[in-house]
Design a protein around this motif. Structure first.
Motif, PDB file in Angstrom:
ATOM      1  N   HIS A 201       3.961  43.479  -2.451  1.00  0.00           N
ATOM      2  CA  HIS A 201       4.661  43.581  -0.994  1.00  0.00           C
ATOM      3  C   HIS A 201       3.716  44.550  -0.371  1.00  0.00           C
ATOM      4  CE1 HIS A 201       8.398  42.909  -3.550  1.00  0.00           C
ATOM      5  NE2 HIS A 201       8.900  42.657  -2.598  1.00  0.00           N
ATOM      6  N   ASP A 202       2.766  44.932  -0.682  1.00  0.00           N
ATOM      7  CA  ASP A 202       1.831  45.782  -0.116  1.00  0.00           C
ATOM      8  C   ASP A 202       0.743  44.910   1.145  1.00  0.00           C
ATOM      9  OD1 ASP A 202      -0.353  47.759   0.800  1.00  0.00           O
ATOM     10  OD2 ASP A 202       0.304  49.088  -0.960  1.00  0.00           O
ATOM     11  N   VAL A 203       1.101  45.436   2.120  1.00  0.00           N
ATOM     12  CA  VAL A 203       0.358  44.452   3.318  1.00  0.00           C
ATOM     13  C   VAL A 203      -0.975  45.093   3.178  1.00  0.00           C
ATOM     14  CG1 VAL A 203      -0.084  44.368   5.832  1.00  0.00           C
ATOM     15  CG2 VAL A 203       2.152  44.087   5.047  1.00  0.00           C
ATOM     16  N   ASP A 204      -1.306  46.428   3.290  1.00  0.00           N
ATOM     17  CA  ASP A 204      -2.658  46.777   2.949  1.00  0.00           C
ATOM     18  C   ASP A 204      -3.628  46.489   1.910  1.00  0.00           C
ATOM     19  OD1 ASP A 204      -3.158  48.558   5.635  1.00  0.00           O
ATOM     20  OD2 ASP A 204      -1.407  49.686   4.552  1.00  0.00           O
ATOM     21  N   GLU A 205      -2.734  46.316   0.757  1.00  0.00           N
ATOM     22  CA  GLU A 205      -3.420  45.763  -0.413  1.00  0.00           C
ATOM     23  C   GLU A 205      -3.831  44.174  -0.304  1.00  0.00           C
ATOM     24  OE1 GLU A 205      -2.160  46.805  -4.519  1.00  0.00           O
ATOM     25  OE2 GLU A 205      -0.968  45.016  -4.397  1.00  0.00           O
ATOM     26  N   ALA A 206      -3.011  43.505   0.171  1.00  0.00           N
ATOM     27  CA  ALA A 206      -3.235  42.119   0.468  1.00  0.00           C
ATOM     28  C   ALA A 206      -4.510  42.096   1.394  1.00  0.00           C
ATOM     29  CB  ALA A 206      -1.737  41.355   1.140  1.00  0.00           C
ATOM     30  N   VAL A 207      -4.506  42.670   2.527  1.00  0.00           N
ATOM     31  CA  VAL A 207      -5.756  42.464   3.445  1.00  0.00           C
ATOM     32  C   VAL A 207      -6.821  42.892   2.832  1.00  0.00           C
ATOM     33  CG1 VAL A 207      -6.626  43.107   5.702  1.00  0.00           C
ATOM     34  CG2 VAL A 207      -4.058  42.443   5.434  1.00  0.00           C
ATOM     35  N   LEU A 208      -6.942  44.058   1.978  1.00  0.00           N
ATOM     36  CA  LEU A 208      -7.990  44.516   1.604  1.00  0.00           C
ATOM     37  C   LEU A 208      -8.689  43.616   0.581  1.00  0.00           C
ATOM     38  CD1 LEU A 208      -9.857  46.853   0.920  1.00  0.00           C
ATOM     39  CD2 LEU A 208      -8.458  48.014  -0.665  1.00  0.00           C
ATOM     40  N   LEU A 209      -7.837  42.946  -0.348  1.00  0.00           N
ATOM     41  CA  LEU A 209      -8.402  42.417  -1.422  1.00  0.00           C
ATOM     42  C   LEU A 209      -8.335  40.821  -1.270  1.00  0.00           C
ATOM     43  CD1 LEU A 209      -6.264  43.791  -4.109  1.00  0.00           C
ATOM     44  CD2 LEU A 209      -8.393  44.454  -3.600  1.00  0.00           C
ATOM     45  N   SER A 210      -7.809  40.138  -0.324  1.00  0.00           N
ATOM     46  CA  SER A 210      -7.573  38.651  -0.447  1.00  0.00           C
ATOM     47  C   SER A 210      -8.898  38.013   0.559  1.00  0.00           C
ATOM     48  CB  SER A 210      -6.297  38.524   0.107  1.00  0.00           C
ATOM     49  OG  SER A 210      -5.375  39.031  -0.592  1.00  0.00           O
ATOM     50  N   ASP A 211      -8.633  36.802   0.114  1.00  0.00           N
ATOM     51  CA  ASP A 211      -9.489  35.853   1.061  1.00  0.00           C
ATOM     52  C   ASP A 211      -8.429  34.922   2.035  1.00  0.00           C
ATOM     53  OD1 ASP A 211     -12.047  36.008  -0.018  1.00  0.00           O
ATOM     54  OD2 ASP A 211     -11.494  35.007  -1.831  1.00  0.00           O
ATOM     55  N   ARG A 212      -7.356  34.947   1.630  1.00  0.00           N
ATOM     56  CA  ARG A 212      -6.323  34.488   2.250  1.00  0.00           C
ATOM     57  C   ARG A 212      -5.143  34.967   1.805  1.00  0.00           C
ATOM     58  NH1 ARG A 212      -5.442  28.120   1.910  1.00  0.00           N
ATOM     59  NH2 ARG A 212      -6.231  28.414  -0.323  1.00  0.00           N
ATOM     60  N   ILE A 213      -3.961  35.084   2.798  1.00  0.00           N
ATOM     61  CA  ILE A 213      -2.552  35.622   2.424  1.00  0.00           C
ATOM     62  C   ILE A 213      -1.691  34.582   2.742  1.00  0.00           C
ATOM     63  CG2 ILE A 213      -0.737  37.409   3.281  1.00  0.00           C
ATOM     64  CD1 ILE A 213      -3.184  39.385   3.821  1.00  0.00           C
ATOM     65  N   VAL A 214      -0.737  34.281   1.812  1.00  0.00           N
ATOM     66  CA  VAL A 214       0.154  33.117   1.883  1.00  0.00           C
ATOM     67  C   VAL A 214       1.499  33.992   2.172  1.00  0.00           C
ATOM     68  CG1 VAL A 214       1.458  31.485   0.587  1.00  0.00           C
ATOM     69  CG2 VAL A 214      -0.960  31.404   0.369  1.00  0.00           C
ATOM     70  N   MET A 215       2.195  33.788   3.300  1.00  0.00           N
ATOM     71  CA  MET A 215       3.356  34.531   3.659  1.00  0.00           C
ATOM     72  C   MET A 215       4.377  33.437   3.688  1.00  0.00           C
ATOM     73  SD  MET A 215       1.708  36.552   7.146  1.00  0.00           S
ATOM     74  CE  MET A 215       0.804  35.234   7.640  1.00  0.00           C
ATOM     75  N   MET A 216       5.504  34.029   2.848  1.00  0.00           N
ATOM     76  CA  MET A 216       6.596  32.899   2.280  1.00  0.00           C
ATOM     77  C   MET A 216       7.902  33.461   3.189  1.00  0.00           C
ATOM     78  SD  MET A 216       5.463  31.528  -0.385  1.00  0.00           S
ATOM     79  CE  MET A 216       7.119  30.932  -1.046  1.00  0.00           C
ATOM     80  N   THR A 217       8.586  32.469   3.331  1.00  0.00           N
ATOM     81  CA  THR A 217       9.696  32.537   4.396  1.00  0.00           C
ATOM     82  C   THR A 217      10.782  33.087   3.437  1.00  0.00           C
ATOM     83  OG1 THR A 217      10.555  30.312   3.914  1.00  0.00           O
ATOM     84  CG2 THR A 217       9.311  30.788   5.648  1.00  0.00           C
TER      85      THR A 217
END
Length: 266
Positions: A201-217
């Motif tokens: 659920h954490d936006v900063d965590e996703a951006v820090l760790l990821s190569d891609r972020i999949v955003m669900m509807t």
């Protein structure tokens, strides 16, 4: 040099319907995603958007209502040692030490082919990887929440999985412990090279760790809304990124997507 598979995990036209007391609930609708070997992908979205359902499908804990899931060109037809899961709840057995909790997983995967000495070596190596050599003989009630999650991560890595699945593994931790373990996760994934799929659920965590972020509807009948490429160079330094304009732009893209869905749901 081994060729990197562009479609190491394949999710093709997956639908997931649950039969509930209130009738049929469509959790996921026509979800398709390819994950490259060694890639770190995060799934983000509002509660009820099917993030954990999708992760559980890749883990083999559920079978899709329709569609196909493959890992390393093999159909996912149930749980397997090639896919290890770390949950928000560390799920450690309280009557076993840190060593015992990891050893149990090692024995299950390698017990038929390796000696007891080899199994113990694997267990110690996994605990050393997460910095818990000193806590081998401690029981879960004797260690902190962050250390428990380290044991859970060590247990997963000890199986040498092809795919590491993380279901909000840091969600219950305090901010400082969470930040430290995020940095640790970056190091671990770089060291072992696992293909990683994480729910957060954490936006900063996703951006820090990821190569891609999949955003669900939003659910029901959730699907993939957008996929954001996180083209920040690695290794990443948290304190430097906080003032990085590109990092802030990527973070803003995710927040914009989530806020738009929140407004629609209101």
């Amino acid at each position: 040099m081994e060729k990197i598979m562009e479609k190491f995990v394949q999710i093709e036209n997956v639908h997931m319907v649950f039969n509930t007391r209130g009738g049929r609930y469509v959790a996921l609708d026509n979800v398709s995603l390819n994950i490259r070997q060694g890639e770190f992908v995060s799934i983000i979205g509002h509660s009820g958007c099917g993030k954990s359902t999708l992760l559980n499908l890749v883990a083999g804990l559920f079978a899709p209502t329709s569609g196909v899931l493959l890992a390393n060109d093999r159909e996912i037809a149930g749980p397997g040692p090639d896919r290890a899961v770390v949950f928000q709840n560390h799920s450690l057995l309280p009557w076993l030490t840190c060593f015992g909790n990891v050893y149990l997983a090692v024995e299950r995967v390698f017990g038929d082919t390796e000696t007891r000495a080899d199994l113990k070596r694997r267990t110690r190596e996994a605990l050393a990887l997460v910095g818990l050599t000193h806590a081998e003989q401690k029981y879960p009630h004797e260690i902190s929440g962050g250390m428990k999650q380290r044991v859970g991560i060590a247990r997963a890595l000890s199986m040498q999985p092809k795919v590491l699945l993380l279901d909000e593994p840091l969600g219950a931790l305090d901010a400082l412990t969470r930040a430290n373990l995020q940095d640790e996760l970056m190091r671990l994934v770089a060291t072992v090279g696992s293909t990683t799929l994480m729910v957060t659920h954490d936006v900063d965590e996703a951006v820090l760790l990821s190569d891609r972020i999949v955003m669900m509807t939003n659910g029901p009948a959730a699907t993939i809304g957008e996929i954001l490429e996180i083209d920040l160079p690695r290794p990443r330094a948290r304190l430097e990124l906080v003032q990085d304009a590109h990092y802030l732009r990527l973070r803003g893209e995710v927040l914009k997507f989530l806020y738009a869905r929140e407004v629609k749901a209101a």
